[in-house]
Design an enzyme around this catalytic site. Structure first.
Site, mmCIF file in Angstrom:
data_model
loop_
_atom_site.group_PDB
_atom_site.id
_atom_site.type_symbol
_atom_site.label_atom_id
_atom_site.label_comp_id
_atom_site.label_asym_id
_atom_site.label_seq_id
_atom_site.Cartn_x
_atom_site.Cartn_y
_atom_site.Cartn_z
ATOM 1 N N HIS A 215 0.766 -1.026 -0.108
ATOM 2 C CA HIS A 215 0.152 0.202 0.106
ATOM 3 C C HIS A 215 0.833 1.188 -0.105
ATOM 4 O O HIS A 215 2.272 1.169 0.173
ATOM 5 C CB HIS A 215 -0.832 0.104 1.319
ATOM 6 C CG HIS A 215 -0.192 0.230 2.472
ATOM 7 N ND1 HIS A 215 0.617 -1.014 3.274
ATOM 8 C CD2 HIS A 215 0.255 1.350 3.418
ATOM 9 C CE1 HIS A 215 1.190 -0.720 4.228
ATOM 10 N NE2 HIS A 215 0.993 0.858 4.191
ATOM 11 N N ASP A 217 0.758 4.978 1.932
ATOM 12 C CA ASP A 217 0.147 5.847 3.005
ATOM 13 C C ASP A 217 -0.610 6.970 2.489
ATOM 14 O O ASP A 217 0.006 7.870 1.487
ATOM 15 C CB ASP A 217 1.191 6.236 4.123
ATOM 16 C CG ASP A 217 1.895 4.878 4.479
ATOM 17 O OD1 ASP A 217 1.371 3.932 4.700
ATOM 18 O OD2 ASP A 217 2.983 5.098 5.310
ATOM 19 N N HIS A 272 4.740 0.016 -0.165
ATOM 20 C CA HIS A 272 5.452 -0.664 0.808
ATOM 21 C C HIS A 272 4.524 -1.659 1.416
ATOM 22 O O HIS A 272 3.455 -1.846 1.178
ATOM 23 C CB HIS A 272 6.093 0.245 1.805
ATOM 24 C CG HIS A 272 5.187 1.106 2.664
ATOM 25 N ND1 HIS A 272 4.631 2.363 1.973
ATOM 26 C CD2 HIS A 272 4.731 0.894 3.901
ATOM 27 C CE1 HIS A 272 3.925 2.706 2.886
ATOM 28 N NE2 HIS A 272 3.873 1.907 3.957
ATOM 29 N N ARG A 282 7.316 -9.041 15.480
ATOM 30 C CA ARG A 282 7.917 -7.601 14.946
ATOM 31 C C ARG A 282 6.782 -6.768 15.471
ATOM 32 O O ARG A 282 5.668 -6.899 15.495
ATOM 33 C CB ARG A 282 8.090 -7.860 13.546
ATOM 34 C CG ARG A 282 8.489 -6.424 12.961
ATOM 35 C CD ARG A 282 8.750 -6.478 11.497
ATOM 36 N NE ARG A 282 9.320 -5.195 11.209
ATOM 37 C CZ ARG A 282 8.514 -4.487 10.374
ATOM 38 N NH1 ARG A 282 7.283 -4.613 10.252
ATOM 39 N NH2 ARG A 282 9.005 -3.240 10.203
HETATM 40 C C1 LIG Z 1 -4.981 8.318 9.197
HETATM 41 C C2 LIG Z 1 -4.934 7.142 8.688
HETATM 42 C C3 LIG Z 1 -3.926 6.310 7.566
HETATM 43 C C4 LIG Z 1 -4.431 4.892 7.501
HETATM 44 C C5 LIG Z 1 -5.836 4.972 7.954
HETATM 45 C C6 LIG Z 1 -5.954 6.206 9.079
HETATM 46 O O1 LIG Z 1 -7.320 6.583 9.122
HETATM 47 C C7 LIG Z 1 -5.407 5.406 10.325
HETATM 48 C C8 LIG Z 1 -4.708 4.219 9.943
HETATM 49 C C9 LIG Z 1 -3.917 4.244 8.595
HETATM 50 C C10 LIG Z 1 -3.224 3.004 8.213
HETATM 51 C C11 LIG Z 1 -2.217 2.327 8.796
HETATM 52 C C12 LIG Z 1 -1.618 0.799 8.182
HETATM 53 C C13 LIG Z 1 -1.681 0.960 6.744
HETATM 54 C C14 LIG Z 1 -3.023 1.769 6.262
HETATM 55 C C15 LIG Z 1 -3.057 1.772 4.704
HETATM 56 C C16 LIG Z 1 -3.987 1.233 7.030
HETATM 57 O O2 LIG Z 1 -4.982 0.228 6.530
HETATM 58 O O3 LIG Z 1 -4.257 2.075 8.020
HETATM 59 C C17 LIG Z 1 -2.975 3.130 6.887
HETATM 60 C C18 LIG Z 1 -4.196 4.173 6.288
HETATM 61 C C19 LIG Z 1 -3.523 5.010 5.156
HETATM 62 O O4 LIG Z 1 -2.453 5.520 5.144
HETATM 63 O O5 LIG Z 1 -4.269 5.022 4.282
HETATM 64 O O1 LIG Z 2 5.386 -2.558 10.060
HETATM 65 C C1 LIG Z 2 5.739 -1.636 9.048
HETATM 66 O O2 LIG Z 2 6.830 -1.755 8.724
HETATM 67 C C2 LIG Z 2 4.899 -1.022 7.992
HETATM 68 C C3 LIG Z 2 3.636 -0.321 8.585
HETATM 69 C C4 LIG Z 2 3.139 0.475 7.694
HETATM 70 O O3 LIG Z 2 3.273 0.489 6.383
HETATM 71 C C5 LIG Z 2 1.959 1.424 8.044
HETATM 72 O O4 LIG Z 2 1.533 1.605 9.397
HETATM 73 O O5 LIG Z 2 1.526 2.278 7.414
HETATM 74 FE FE LIG Z 3 2.418 2.333 5.458
#
Ligand SMILES: C=C1C[C@]23C[C@@]1(O)CC[C@H]2[C@@]12CCC[C@@](C)(C(=O)O1)[C@H]2[C@@H]3C(=O)O
Ligand SMILES: O=C(O)CCC(=O)C(=O)O
Ligand SMILES: [Fe+2]
Length: 356
Positions: A215, A217, A272, A282
């Site tokens: 994905h 961010d 990533h 981890r």
């Molecule tokens: C601010 C945010 C980015 C995120 C969605 C969220 O509302 C809170 C969780 C974030 C996260 C972390 C893990 C990877 C990710 C793709 C997910 O599923 O939740 C990211 C979201 C994002 O960056 O789109």
């Molecule tokens: O665990 C990791 O190294 C990646 C975490 C991540 O990609 C995320 O929180 O958006």
């Molecule tokens: Fe991420």
């Protein structure tokens, strides 16, 4: 509070001895090339010298979309305390963690990765998102002993906020932009943020499992602390998946979709993922740095001219998060106004996302 996690979805990964079909992403014969350990890794940039750092940051953002930083002034003690908080949280019994489950319409709380709904297989991980005060959830997790957790989170967020402001200045500097050109990026509380704790238990069949699927961010950038167990990989055209080795005290910076938009595609967001490990647990902590609510993010006017028209329409962070929740890897192209520049490939739109 309603939970989006059915007991069927949130398995207690710590007690499983054999990978269930629900978590098997590929056959053990598949090789996606990520075990190629001889390729170079993302740059490591020393923040002691701003002038030197600016050029290196610009180059890293253009070529990798990610880099590690050292000498960032976040103490090792705070990083350790944060790690301890994460370990304490994820070691709680499942029934306790589910008391702080993310609600169906919420952002914060315990649960599977938000992107899980886009995949037919489940990920070998669990997460806890903090957005605003963690107090209510901390009380549910530790009714008599929630203060320590809240204190560490507060300290960590304060320190990360300062670091994010500094990095934002350096990144803008590397684009030839001053902070004054971007009013919202100046001063304390210049952005909005969330904190994401990720836990990846040791996995009985790591080659067939996926910790966190590929994905980008939805942030301006993300500041990631990983414990001393590798697992984070970034995708680089020509190299494939490249492991980001954990370096004690270093932090990983990932370019997010909103910096991609601000820079009009000059700093592409990095694809990533996290893979898992047979013997080691981890943990990672992501500081998700975004703009203040209500601020529309669009390509910076200094980067736009007749030859380089704006490639993206203005969006607020919350609009973009909504778009991401709906379109996932197509979110960036869904806010695009025109085709990418010649020679500029947006690998995220073809995504390489692997559906189980
Ligand atoms: C601010 C945010 C980015 C995120 C969605 C969220 O509302 C809170 C969780 C974030 C996260 C972390 C893990 C990877 C990710 C793709 C997910 O599923 O939740 C990211 C979201 C994002 O960056 O789109
Ligand atoms: O665990 C990791 O190294 C990646 C975490 C991540 O990609 C995320 O929180 O958006
Ligand atoms: Fe991420």
């Amino acid at each position: 509070m309603p939970s989006i996690i059915s007991s069927e979805k949130q398995l207690d990964l710590y007690s499983i001895k054999e990978l269930p079909e629900s978590h098997a992403w590929r056959s053990s014969l598949d090789d996606d090339g990520s075990r190629n350990i001889n390729v170079e890794s993302i740059p490591v940039i020393d923040l002691n010298d701003d002038k030197f750092a600016i050029d290196r940051i610009g180059h890293a953002c253009k070529t990798w979309g990610a880099f590690q930083i050292i000498n960032h002034n976040i103490s090792q003690r705070l990083l350790n305390d944060m790690e301890t908080c994460g370990t304490r949280l994820f070691s709680l019994p499942m029934q306790q963690k589910l008391k702080a489950a993310r609600s169906s319409d919420g952002i914060a709380g315990y649960g599977v990765a938000r992107i899980s709904s886009f995949f037919s297989k489940l990920m070998w991980s669990e997460g806890f998102t903090i957005f605003g005060s963690p107090l209510e959830h901390a009380r549910q997790l530790w009714p008599h002993n929630y203060n320590k957790f809240c204190d560490v989170i507060e300290q960590y967020e304060n320190e990360m906020e300062k670091l994010a402001g500094r990095l934002m200045g350096l990144m803008l500097g590397s684009l030839g932009i001053t902070k004054e050109d971007v009013k919202w990026a100046v001063g304390p509380r210049s952005g909005c943020s969330a904190l994401q704790l990720n836990s990846y238990p040791a996995c009985p069949d790591p080659d067939r499992a996926m910790g966190l699927a590929a994905h980008t961010d939805s942030t301006i950038f993300t500041i990631l602390h990983q414990n001393n167990t590798s697992g984070l990989q970034v995708f680089r055209e020509g190299n494939g998946w490249v492991t980001v080795p954990p370096l004690r005290g270093a932090l990983v910076i990932n370019v997010g979709d909103l910096l991609h938009i601000l820079s009009n595609g000059l700093y592409p967001s990095v694809l990533h993922r996290a893979v898992v490990n047979r013997t080691r647990h981890r943990l990672s902590v992501a500081y998700l740095y975004g703009p203040p609510s209500g601020v529309k993010i669009s390509p910076l006017s200094k980067l736009v001219d007749q030859r380089n028209p704006p490639m993206y329409r203005p969006v607020t962070w919350s609009e973009y998060l909504g778009t991401k929740a709906k379109h996932f890897d197509k979110a960036l192209s869904s806010v695009r106004l025109c085709a990418p520049r010649i020679g500029f490939a947006n690998s995220k739109d073809q995504s390489g996302v692997q559906v189980g």
